[in-house]
Design an enzyme around this catalytic site. Structure first.
Site, short mmCIF file in Angstrom:
data_model
loop_
_atom_site.label_atom_id
_atom_site.label_comp_id
_atom_site.label_asym_id
_atom_site.label_seq_id
_atom_site.Cartn_x
_atom_site.Cartn_y
_atom_site.Cartn_z
N THR A 88 -15.52 34.12 -15.22
CA THR A 88 -15.39 35.47 -15.39
C THR A 88 -17.04 36.62 -14.54
OG1 THR A 88 -14.17 34.79 -17.38
CG2 THR A 88 -15.33 37.47 -17.40
N HIS A 110 -15.28 36.91 -11.21
CA HIS A 110 -14.69 37.56 -10.94
C HIS A 110 -15.25 39.02 -10.84
CE1 HIS A 110 -10.98 35.57 -10.48
NE2 HIS A 110 -11.57 34.83 -12.04
#
Lengths: 364, 364, 364, 364
Positions: free
Chosen positions: D41, D44
């Protein structure tokens, strides 16, 4: 004896014919068919649909729903006698594969189906393995005993998740969807949402919902939702707003429509249960919002096939004995000779469940 | 305000008194009691029974079943407003122990109970933690909202095992047994066996069973069995013979009688489910045929305590909304001032559920 | 062929004898016994204990644990061939009762046991139904294949509750308790508490616990607790203090001691799982604190019998294949003729699992 | 204090900055970060990928994996004290939605994530709600404590189905897949099949599999399968042939690849379990053989999100305490200031789990 035969590999494949009465082999019985239901599978056979042709060897007798009496016992058949009133689990399992060996024979990797892989119930008599029979109570009307195999699918689907006090969506109100809804209502679902795209089905669903409000103190909220056009989105909103914004506890997918699978996933609350019985025409199903609707939601999805052997049968007979009402599903009854009338009405969606009587109509 | 107080550490401990109306603290609300049910626990408190004295600090207001309206919000209370119609989970949990931390707060090792460890519902007003409140639908009659805590025990017990199409024995037809039976019937049990040893309870059970046969198409077989004397053995035989010799699928033990625990184990089919809610007077329970009835049978036994927070509440409200009928459980309704009449009738087994109205009888 | 026969209805009932080699009937196979384990049941048979006499018809050959090779196929046996290396589920089920019909044949109401109700494995050859056989991998040593029936009890018990990361108490470290502990350690239990009252068992438990700390990175905390005298109370305190005061997640009761059942209930956390395999000598078991330990705790108790057919077998073979180490359980190996030495050592608690070789000792 | 900030809404969004140390509010604590893991995450976020931008409000501090010590208590914090060694469940739930109210807070409909919706762990200090903290044992190395949130995903996924004696396929051997495999091996899986398409991951998987064969008696069969090109079909054949033709018992999908979802469904035995943790880049997932692989197979699929609060945490700490070995997952350790080196190696697939030390590297 008289039998409907799948004789021609073409649309309209059925022919009424005279064939020899079969003799029961080792471990088998000969059964006289009292009543036999027509199933969606039989329609596919009749049309000789591409989806169903694989491995089939015409000519044979279709039909896999029925009730009747034992008229002759083969060798080594114990625990059964002539005149026993019976139905039968029509999946003949191998007893050898992993599923069979581990207590899940309904998922047998090598099962054969009566009426598809061997002669079925659209005849005056048929031969069946004694180990697959199930005894019926005398009080069960042949009209209902005629389609226990199908009702078993509905019972299996409905009882594969918790119903009491739960909000349940049932996608599709064909014969099996209608029976699934009847089971959900009988078993104390907290709210029922029914979707369909067919006028006949929707009007039958509305009539059934009304009927349910006039029986004793029971008043299960039943929402019948037309999911054509903007109805799709409205149905999802209705489910959400009726459940405090959470979504419903369970979705029972009977329609076999890709849009229904997707709408069902969206209707569900986080952690909800999706049960998948309906078969799709296309091989693939596209899940539109996988991360949102499957992963983040922690959804619990399960395919449903056949009936648990024989646990589903025992629950089904107990529910019927306690008054589960599926009479409304039978819209047509006719003699074996008149099967075409019923089959065509079923094909046009005008009939729901058609019951054939191969040995004469019942006296009323 | 008026309140019934447990004031005297002796049999007949209750006194009607005037006490100051409490003020809600941080995170609390003040609730005006519309209706409050009398529970078996309250009877033990009234008698100042040895079994219940431990750790209690009179004087306090008993009562832990009720419904009412919020009349004042304490500090830091959000999501609730004055006039909300509510009930409340009366087990106040610690949020720290293993059970609380792992999603089973109803098994909290340190819970306190309103009406036992802090002032309860036999009063015009009481203070409650906002986090334990549950909103009630306007359509729910206060007469029923009065005892949701107890109905929650019944729902928790009944739904802790599968009901649809299953043969279920319910041992004891006091208020909670009766409600458990009502849930089982509503949720599609295949057959119900009720046992009791009290004439009042047995005749109420028979009346209820009769009533159930006159509602719509439903006709769940309900056997009411007097298990005094030779009735014990006969009851076991009835269960066996009614289930093809196998025994029933589930036993819900509500009576708290050692003989019932043993008879229940014998009634069960191999692999069956036993749910144990009833509390015994004696500390010990002697299981008579441990190898035969517990081990060889592969029996699945589970103690049931309180209500799952708030899942049981949600199922309960959904069942009531769908028409679960527990009206027959309320035999007596009276003003707070007249509590003694109801309590004494309850004490003699003449009343089933007594509902008190601390702020005036409802208009009819 | 040579066989040990239960010939005399008295203590010391076994006799080594010459009997005719049996012939396999319809659906049966003749198996040559490679290795056979002695079980506690065999000890009861040897002593002709009152608890086990019921319905037995001497003379017969005891023994119900074994592995061997098929040497002859009866009629209608398919899927098996001569020289297949096999063991066998020794509970012969009826396929007719409710348990059999609903996917729980291990709870068959009418099962018979090889070595009790028909000639067993303490012989050079025996006849078995082909449908009960299970194929063994060539790599499985006969020394271990000799007692899969017993290991199956342990696997069934251990895997009937969640092990990974859970604190598990195992009550009794006889052969089955020891194997249950081995399964729990292999399957990632977070902590293991072992109790016993026998010096041999306790010292074997301590040796095993030590061995477990010297294998790879694994270091499951294993507590061996002598529960004689004040040890009972200390054991409960150890379990509680090692689990943050909550109690353990699961108790696996193998000992068949009433005090163990009670201590186990006290050791458990609220909502914990109790599994009951051990058979008691007395018919009854007195639960001392029923309200506190069963009801309020919401405990989940389950009797365990036999092995799930064949799911437990598949898990067991997979665990052995992955290195489940139960070698330490075998303390004695001897030829069939020398069975008395092993049986007597087992009887005195000096031996744990005794393996007999009816067709000659293995070459090493 | 020093903190990595997501400051620029563009690829390469992270900046090392000096920001004020926050103060703990009501019910909060201030924690000094000892070690913090970098998660997919975070990558990202760093790339400011379109899939993750929704609703984010830069600038903020990313990072949601960590361990550290409490340095200051806010008002109304009880049960915690300064110097407690802790980690934290980073999903902040609402306690109001249906999931929260029914014991499934990990599926909260309104949850916020630390390091995404509020300042995270890539800093010297951060503020956290006391109710989300979990105490760590002193013996747990900060290097491992650094990524318990991610290990929790793996434990949640692996333990959502039965592992002991079961054949399990793990699709994807990135950090979470690798940890899931470690849990499966530790918990007694009968066989493990690992698939990946990345050379780094495949070679790490092979090294790990080798390492597992050299620890004690354990020798779980581990198959590492390169599913590029024809490898896809070969992998399915390997799973089938290694499981007697049945297919594996469980598939744990970690990769988020549509082909993996489809291959996983095909690998499964009838009635098998599919667990879906991996997030896909595209919104949709096309299931290629819906009737065959979902419906007829009676497959049991479940989305997995977050960690069960706090049950997964308790199991995870127990597994680590018993020697669950996930050391091999940490390939890179660096000071907060050097985060770019680790992040870039992680971005190129060269690093597996990168651990940052915001308050100085540990002494060795």
């Amino acid at each position: 004896m008289k039998a409907i035969r799948l004789a021609k590999p073409t649309d309209g494949s059925f022919v009424l014919d005279d064939v020899p009465t079969p003799a029961p082999g080792d471990g088998q019985v000969l059964v006289k068919v009292r009543a036999a239901g027509i199933c969606g599978t039989d329609r596919h056979l009749w049309h000789w649909d591409e989806s169903i042709r694989d491995g089939l060897k015409p000519p044979f007798t279709p039909g896999h729903e029925f009730c009747g009496e034992i008229v002759e016992l083969g060798k080594n058949v114990t625990h059964w006698k002539v005149n026993d009133y019976v139905s039968c689990e029509m999946h003949i399992v191998c007893n050898r594969c992993g599923a069979c060996k581990n207590g899940k024979p309904h998922l047998c990797a090598n099962h054969k189906v009566v009426g598809i892989h061997q002669d079925g119930t659209f005849a005056q008599y048929l031969v069946l393995p004694a180990s697959n029979l199930i005894k019926l109570p005398a009080a069960l009307p042949p009209k209902i005993g005629a389609f226990l195999d199908a009702l078993g699918n509905a019972v299996h689907t409905a009882l594969s998740t918790e119903l009491p006090g739960r909000a349940v969506a049932i996608l599709g109100f064909g014969p099996i969807g209608a029976m699934t809804a009847a089971v959900a209502e009988h078993c104390g679902a907290g709210a029922i949402f029914i979707t369909d795209v067919n006028d006949h089905n929707l009007s039958r669903a509305r009539a059934w919902a009304k009927q349910c409000q006039n029986r004793g103190t029971r008043r299960t909220p039943i929402h019948v939702l037309d999911v054509r056009g903007t109805g799709r989105r409205e149905a999802i909103e209705t489910v959400k707003s009726s459940t405090g914004g959470d979504g419903c506890d369970a979705v029972l997918e009977i329609s076999g429509a890709e849009v229904a699978v997707n709408d069902g996933l969206e209707m569900l609350r986080p952690g909800g249960a999706m049960r998948l019985l309906g078969l799709t025409k296309a091989k693939n199903v596209n899940i539109n919002n996988y991360n949102r609707d499957v992963v983040f939601k922690g959804v619990d999805m399960q395919g449903i096939f056949g009936r648990r052997i024989f646990d589903t049968w025992h629950q089904m007979l107990a529910l019927l004995n306690a008054g589960l009402d599926v009479d409304f599903v039978v819209t047509d009854e006719c003699a074996l000779e008149d099967y075409e009338t019923g089959l065509k009405r079923f094909d046009r969606g005008e009939a729901m469940k058609v019951v054939l009587y191969p040995n004469g109509m019942p006296k009323t």
